[in-house]
Scaffold this motif. Sequence first.
Motif, mmCIF file in Angstrom:
data_model
loop_
_atom_site.group_PDB
_atom_site.id
_atom_site.type_symbol
_atom_site.label_atom_id
_atom_site.label_comp_id
_atom_site.label_asym_id
_atom_site.label_seq_id
_atom_site.Cartn_x
_atom_site.Cartn_y
_atom_site.Cartn_z
ATOM 1 N N HIS A 184 0.830 -1.205 0.000
ATOM 2 C CA HIS A 184 0.000 0.000 0.000
ATOM 3 C C HIS A 184 0.866 1.256 0.000
ATOM 4 O O HIS A 184 0.528 2.257 -0.658
ATOM 5 C CB HIS A 184 -0.928 -0.013 1.216
ATOM 6 N N TRP A 185 1.974 1.215 0.713
ATOM 7 C CA TRP A 185 2.842 2.394 0.826
ATOM 8 C C TRP A 185 3.739 2.584 -0.392
ATOM 9 O O TRP A 185 3.907 3.692 -0.883
ATOM 10 C CB TRP A 185 3.705 2.280 2.071
ATOM 11 N N PHE A 186 4.354 1.478 -0.849
ATOM 12 C CA PHE A 186 5.408 1.592 -1.853
ATOM 13 C C PHE A 186 5.056 0.975 -3.207
ATOM 14 O O PHE A 186 5.783 1.175 -4.174
ATOM 15 C CB PHE A 186 6.701 0.942 -1.341
ATOM 16 N N GLY A 187 3.994 0.179 -3.271
ATOM 17 C CA GLY A 187 3.667 -0.541 -4.496
ATOM 18 C C GLY A 187 3.961 -2.021 -4.342
ATOM 19 O O GLY A 187 4.786 -2.428 -3.508
ATOM 20 N N THR A 188 3.320 -2.836 -5.164
ATOM 21 C CA THR A 188 3.411 -4.289 -5.012
ATOM 22 C C THR A 188 4.815 -4.820 -5.264
ATOM 23 O O THR A 188 5.388 -5.543 -4.444
ATOM 24 C CB THR A 188 2.419 -4.975 -5.970
ATOM 25 N N VAL A 189 5.396 -4.480 -6.412
ATOM 26 C CA VAL A 189 6.734 -4.995 -6.755
ATOM 27 C C VAL A 189 7.788 -4.503 -5.765
ATOM 28 O O VAL A 189 8.585 -5.313 -5.250
ATOM 29 C CB VAL A 189 7.099 -4.615 -8.195
ATOM 30 N N PRO A 190 7.862 -3.209 -5.453
ATOM 31 C CA PRO A 190 8.846 -2.778 -4.449
ATOM 32 C C PRO A 190 8.666 -3.458 -3.095
ATOM 33 O O PRO A 190 9.657 -3.750 -2.409
ATOM 34 C CB PRO A 190 8.597 -1.270 -4.344
ATOM 35 N N ALA A 191 7.424 -3.740 -2.704
ATOM 36 C CA ALA A 191 7.187 -4.390 -1.417
ATOM 37 C C ALA A 191 7.803 -5.778 -1.375
ATOM 38 O O ALA A 191 8.449 -6.165 -0.394
ATOM 39 C CB ALA A 191 5.687 -4.476 -1.141
ATOM 40 N N VAL A 192 7.621 -6.544 -2.455
ATOM 41 C CA VAL A 192 8.173 -7.905 -2.486
ATOM 42 C C VAL A 192 9.696 -7.866 -2.570
ATOM 43 O O VAL A 192 10.386 -8.628 -1.877
ATOM 44 C CB VAL A 192 7.581 -8.688 -3.678
ATOM 45 N N VAL A 193 10.229 -6.986 -3.395
ATOM 46 C CA VAL A 193 11.689 -6.898 -3.527
ATOM 47 C C VAL A 193 12.321 -6.467 -2.204
ATOM 48 O O VAL A 193 13.338 -7.041 -1.764
ATOM 49 C CB VAL A 193 12.059 -5.912 -4.656
ATOM 50 N N MET A 194 11.739 -5.469 -1.546
ATOM 51 C CA MET A 194 12.272 -5.029 -0.253
ATOM 52 C C MET A 194 12.172 -6.146 0.782
ATOM 53 O O MET A 194 13.061 -6.292 1.640
ATOM 54 C CB MET A 194 11.523 -3.792 0.228
ATOM 55 N N GLY A 195 11.100 -6.945 0.706
ATOM 56 C CA GLY A 195 10.981 -8.071 1.627
ATOM 57 C C GLY A 195 12.090 -9.085 1.432
ATOM 58 O O GLY A 195 12.667 -9.592 2.397
ATOM 59 N N GLY A 196 12.420 -9.393 0.163
ATOM 60 C CA GLY A 196 13.515 -10.326 -0.109
ATOM 61 C C GLY A 196 14.852 -9.782 0.358
ATOM 62 O O GLY A 196 15.680 -10.519 0.918
ATOM 63 N N ILE A 197 15.079 -8.485 0.137
ATOM 64 C CA ILE A 197 16.318 -7.865 0.618
ATOM 65 C C ILE A 197 16.376 -7.910 2.142
ATOM 66 O O ILE A 197 17.427 -8.176 2.739
ATOM 67 C CB ILE A 197 16.417 -6.417 0.111
ATOM 68 N N GLY A 198 15.228 -7.657 2.777
ATOM 69 C CA GLY A 198 15.178 -7.736 4.234
ATOM 70 C C GLY A 198 15.522 -9.118 4.746
ATOM 71 O O GLY A 198 16.217 -9.266 5.764
#
Length: 416
Positions: free
Chosen positions: A368-382
Amino acid sequence: MPSEPALLLRHHRPFIAFWLARIFTASGFQMLTVAIGWNLYQLTGNVLDLGLVGLVEFVPRVLFMLHTGHVADRYERRKVAAICQTVQAMIALSLAIGGLTGNVTREMIFILAFLLGAARSFEMPTTQAMLPSIVPTALFPRAVASSQSAQQLATIVAPALGGLLYAFGSVWVYGPTVVLYLIACVLTLNLPARQTPLNKAKATMDSLLAGIRFIRSRPDILGAISLDLFAVLLGGATALLPVFAKDILLTGAWGLGLLRSAPAVGALLMSLWLARFSVDRKVGRVMFTAVGVFGVATIAFGLSTSFWFSLAVLVVLGAADMISMVIRASFVQLETPDEMRGRVSAVNGLFIGASNQLGEFESGITAHWFGTVPAVVMGGIGTLLVTGVWIKLFPSLANRDRMHVPADDTAPKPTA
């Protein structure tokens, strides 16, 4: 010294009964969940209610966390698990009768969902604590992998079967679910009794918190279960699969179904492999590597615009998660004394449940904050960052070579 095949042959009947009980109860739960979701949505047409059902099922795990472990350690585990399976059968029977009479209501579904969550809260740590007394210690990692194959097989087949049967009416799902739970109950009651004396101590706050204190006193156990918590919490993308299927990969409902099944397919294949070829050396390094692969696969899925590549990446993701889970579950159970396994399993179960439920919430918020693709990519980086930090925080876990099983402890201890 008996060979592994001889040990497996000696104990194969109880384990097969345990495996079948797992697959029947897991299939019953998957079918029941599908039917409850469809039934509730037909009644209210409110998408929020579908999320509330999951939350209602999770609440008992938090409310009864301390008590579930104590019950598993104080009472005969076969009977506790059988009672939980009977309660779940009665829930399905209630819904079947309600479907026949047309008396199923929204409130009724929420009450039964809470009872279902409570029954599973007591069943899960109990069944986890039972397995070490069924198979020899030397074969325990393979037994864990085989046990998980039952769970993954049910996850793949049962929801589709439940959806197919629901086309003929809700009773066609609830009725067979009752039978599945009752068969699991009979199989569970025929398992061997626990081989250590029952813990007859009264339930005090000190005894209820003993599982938490034990985990805090063992850095490897604490590191393993907390690694799973934060890795899945950040890297889970399951809640966003409908968005990927519809808006990014441009598939329909059939594509969403395949995307949801892909991690379970990878986990099933890996569990079958690990049941045959267990990880015996460098278990810490292998576990952290698997979590890292999980993070990389999450990033690759987030960046993919190819449906078939996304499917392949999700299969890899599920396989990597299974490697981590089997190693973690094996040495956590083996490092825990039998009289403590129920309480430790209860805490571990809460961590797993929290990572899944809160992970879906975290995915939704970040999308909701950053967009669907950025959310998943940031999750993987996390997930990758957590893996690196945990290697530094828990060096003994990262350098762990074996499950620390004594060489002469190749079979369960006989009853005194």
